[in-house]
Design a protein around this motif. Structure first.
Motif, PDB file in Angstrom:
ATOM      1  N   CYS A 437       0.757  -1.311  -0.052  1.00  0.00           N
ATOM      2  CA  CYS A 437      -0.047  -0.088   0.131  1.00  0.00           C
ATOM      3  C   CYS A 437       0.880   1.366  -0.217  1.00  0.00           C
ATOM      4  O   CYS A 437       0.626   2.204  -0.864  1.00  0.00           O
ATOM      5  CB  CYS A 437      -0.856  -0.009   1.064  1.00  0.00           C
ATOM      6  N   ALA A 463      -3.930   2.776  -4.018  1.00  0.00           N
ATOM      7  CA  ALA A 463      -3.379   2.428  -2.742  1.00  0.00           C
ATOM      8  C   ALA A 463      -4.542   1.701  -2.016  1.00  0.00           C
ATOM      9  O   ALA A 463      -4.585   0.622  -1.163  1.00  0.00           O
ATOM     10  CB  ALA A 463      -2.926   3.168  -1.809  1.00  0.00           C
ATOM     11  N   SER A 464      -5.988   2.214  -2.111  1.00  0.00           N
ATOM     12  CA  SER A 464      -7.083   1.637  -1.660  1.00  0.00           C
ATOM     13  C   SER A 464      -7.333   0.319  -2.206  1.00  0.00           C
ATOM     14  O   SER A 464      -8.002  -0.589  -1.438  1.00  0.00           O
ATOM     15  CB  SER A 464      -8.281   2.484  -1.758  1.00  0.00           C
ATOM     16  N   ASP A 467      -5.102  -2.064  -0.417  1.00  0.00           N
ATOM     17  CA  ASP A 467      -5.686  -2.263   0.942  1.00  0.00           C
ATOM     18  C   ASP A 467      -6.882  -1.479   1.475  1.00  0.00           C
ATOM     19  O   ASP A 467      -6.818  -0.286   1.795  1.00  0.00           O
ATOM     20  CB  ASP A 467      -4.360  -1.695   1.803  1.00  0.00           C
ATOM     21  N   ASN A 470      -7.466   0.322   4.760  1.00  0.00           N
ATOM     22  CA  ASN A 470      -6.798   1.574   5.438  1.00  0.00           C
ATOM     23  C   ASN A 470      -7.938   2.806   5.166  1.00  0.00           C
ATOM     24  O   ASN A 470      -7.888   3.230   4.217  1.00  0.00           O
ATOM     25  CB  ASN A 470      -5.619   1.795   4.302  1.00  0.00           C
TER      26      ASN A 470
END
Ligand code: NAG
Ligand code: NAG
Ligand code: NAG
Length: 575
Positions: A437, A463-464, A467, A470
């Motif tokens: 991430c 990134a989401s 992960d 997060n």
């Protein structure tokens, strides 16, 4: 302070305040104050002039009458003229530091002044308050300012002077209300009011945080935060034991802890460690030290720093029993804790000791690199982050961190070659560590720093995907919307999504509350800050949240006093 993946930050929830400040503006935590800073920074000239003016001591009001008129009308003096004359005499005495004399002239001015000359009466009371202030008579200052405000309810100077009197008497809530009022009626143009408001706010926040900590109930942070913290250490002395080792008789005590960790029964961990620790009759077992280290880690996670320190100290001092790896782990954790307590030298000292014990432990460099970056020591941060990656080349986080530090280094050195390499390196990272991430989120951070907001959003989204659990990624996307598009609705949507994912995400509540202050929804803001309070893990964070809440409360009270219409005109004129 762009590094966002330090466990100290993630667990504490104190993700970069600078970003919050940029996007929604909390320079003095007074929502409306942001507008002032924002507008005036675009107009530096005015600000400089304003600063000079406000650097002078909070003055008396002395619009002196024309010299000629003063002498010519002397014979047929009206009461108003008489009052003006006494005021002038009072002001002269005040300037000559003859405060008792000044007070007696102001007394005469007040007596002579016709009741319908409200502004003049207000000035006379305010000026007399200034003289009382010089004599250190705080309660007389308060009373006179109150009188002045009866005659002129929008009198910034009287609010500010009374705020300072309250502050000296440690009546901080009242001081804050008055300082806030001074800021508001002064349209945030007076630096002196902002400075006092900011100062009182910090003191009050600290006071509330201290009171809160005394009666604080232990709350376990979210599973996500706990996992992130543990993940930021390469080899946990307990969790990294293999099955064979766990079969050994002496390791039985650890099996129970490992099971609780696997089952995510985090709120049972501290008690379980304590029970196991108490089974040992002396300090001669390494496993006892490991259990203490584990308990200390949970004390850190729940924010009980005193107990954490006690345990860590034992582990660190008992060096022959603890062994190098356990000691180094304890030292790094204590260093991070000291960082949270703003004990910078002690923090760095612990890292140095750790390096002396084991110069080949990547955890030390990884964490120290992040902290050096926070201190803006880019050259040293680069050395550490390079080393962390060298020692642990399979770690995508270390890779991303190294790339990001190189970016900062290249930016400071104005090396376009380095900057171009950084982009290449990040792109390689996406392929080498597709499940990391941080590769995506730190790249998004880089894009944010260079104002490429659209692309930054794209990478936060990537990134989401890596992960989805997060939550802070969504807060960052929300901030982007505010900063880049000024799109409040969309921004709030993202921030609410973060809370949906992790209802213990302090950063989300803090951001949401600040946005609500900005929009004038003070009651709602206060409710949201109240939710953030139990989620704060460090004194610094707690103080910050209390300050935000106290500021919102003070604004609410002040708005009631000044009237809704005044407030909405004010907001409209500033936006
Ligand atoms: C979650 O996202 C933030 C950026 O918002 C990042 O700094 C952090 O490292 C991420 N946490 C994990 C465990 O991936
Ligand atoms: C650290 O690593 C280097 C190179 O691999 C090695 O020569 C050295 O002995 C190691 N030092 C310690 C204290 O383990
Ligand atoms: C530029 O890089 C060098 C190392 O290559 C470093 O020593 C120097 O301090 C850097 N300059 C600045 C302005 O940071």
């Amino acid at each position: 302070m762009p590094v966002t993946n330090s466990p100290a930050n993630v667990v504490g929830g104190s993700l970069p305040k600078w970003q919050l400040a940029l996007a929604v503006g909390a320079p003095v935590a007074l929502g409306l104050g942001y507008m002032y800073y924002k507008n005036s920074s675009q107009d530096k000239k005015t600000k400089d002039i304003d600063k000079k003016r406000s650097d002078k001591q909070l003055s008396i009001d002395d619009d002196l009458p024309e010299k000629s008129s003063k002498t010519s009308i002397e014979k047929t003096e009206t009461p108003a003229e008489k009052a003006l004359k006494f005021k002038t005499l009072g002001n002269e005495a005040y300037s000559a530091k003859k405060y008792d004399e000044a007070i007696s002239f102001y007394n005469q001015a007040i007596e002579a002044c016709p009741i319908e000359n409200k502004d003049e009466l207000a000035k006379n009371y305010q000026n007399r308050a200034a003289a009382y202030e010089a004599l250190g008579k705080h309660s007389a200052v308060r009373d006179d300012c109150t009188k002045a405000l009866e005659y002129n309810p929008k009198y910034a100077k009287a609010f500010l002077r009374r705020a300072k009197a309250y502050e000296l008497e440690n009546e901080l809530e009242l001081a804050l209300e008055d300082a806030t009022a001074a800021c508001i009626v002064g349209h945030f143009q007076n630096t002196a009011s902002l400075v006092v408001a900011d100062r009182v706010l910090k003191q009050l926040g600290q006071q509330h945080a201290d009171e809160y900590l005394k009666n604080k109930k232990i709350t376990i942070p979210s599973t996500y935060h706990i996992k992130t913290y543990f993940r930021s250490f390469k080899n946990d002395p307990i969790l990294s034991l293999d099955d064979e080792e766990l079969l050994k008789e002496e390791n039985k005590c650890l099996v129970r802890i490992i099971k609780l960790m696997k089952d995510e029964l985090y709120d049972e961990v501290i008690d379980a460690c304590t029970e196991e620790i108490e089974k040992y009759t002396d300090d001669n077992s390494q496993n006892k030290m490991k259990l203490m280290l584990h308990r200390a880690t949970f004390y850190i996670l729940v924010g009980d720093h005193k107990k954490a320190l006690d345990d860590l100290e034992k582990v660190i001092d008992n060096y022959q029993i603890s062994g190098d790896d356990v000691r180094v782990n304890a030292l790094v954790k204590r260093a991070l804790m000291r960082m949270q307590q703003e004990k910078r030298d002690e923090c760095l000292k612990d890292f140095d000791t750790a390096v002396k014990i084991n110069p080949n432990c990547s955890d030390i460099y990884h964490h120290r690199g992040q902290i050096l970056l926070l201190f803006e020591k880019i050259n040293e941060a680069k050395v550490d982050s390079d080393k962390a990656f060298e020692l642990d080349p399979n770690n995508g986080v270390a890779y991303a961190q190294k790339c990001y530090v190189n970016y900062r280094f290249g930016a400071i050195n104005r090396s376009s070659e380095m900057l171009a390499n950084v982009i290449d390196d990040f792109e390689k990272g996406f392929e080498l560590y597709p499940n990391c991430c941080e590769c995506f989120s730190l790249y998004a951070q880089l894009l944010c720093d260079s104002q490429a907001f659209g692309k930054a959003d794209e990478y936060f989204e990537k990134a989401s995907k890596v992960d989805p659990t997060n939550a802070t990624l969504y807060v960052h996307r929300g901030l982007l919307q505010l900063q880049w598009q000024a799109n409040i609705e969309k921004g709030l949507e993202f921030i609410n999504k973060a809370i949906e994912i992790d209802d213990k995400c302090e950063f989300a509540y803090e951001t949401l509350g600040t946005v609500e202050v900005q929009r004038g929804n003070l009651l709602n803001a206060i409710k949201i800050f109240d939710k953030a309070i139990p989620l704060s893990r460090t004194n610094i964070e707690l103080t910050h949240i209390f300050s935000l809440r106290d500021a919102a409360r003070a604004q609410l009270k002040t708005s009631d006093k000044l009237g809704a219409k005044f407030m909405s005109d004010m907001r409209n004129s500033m936006s």
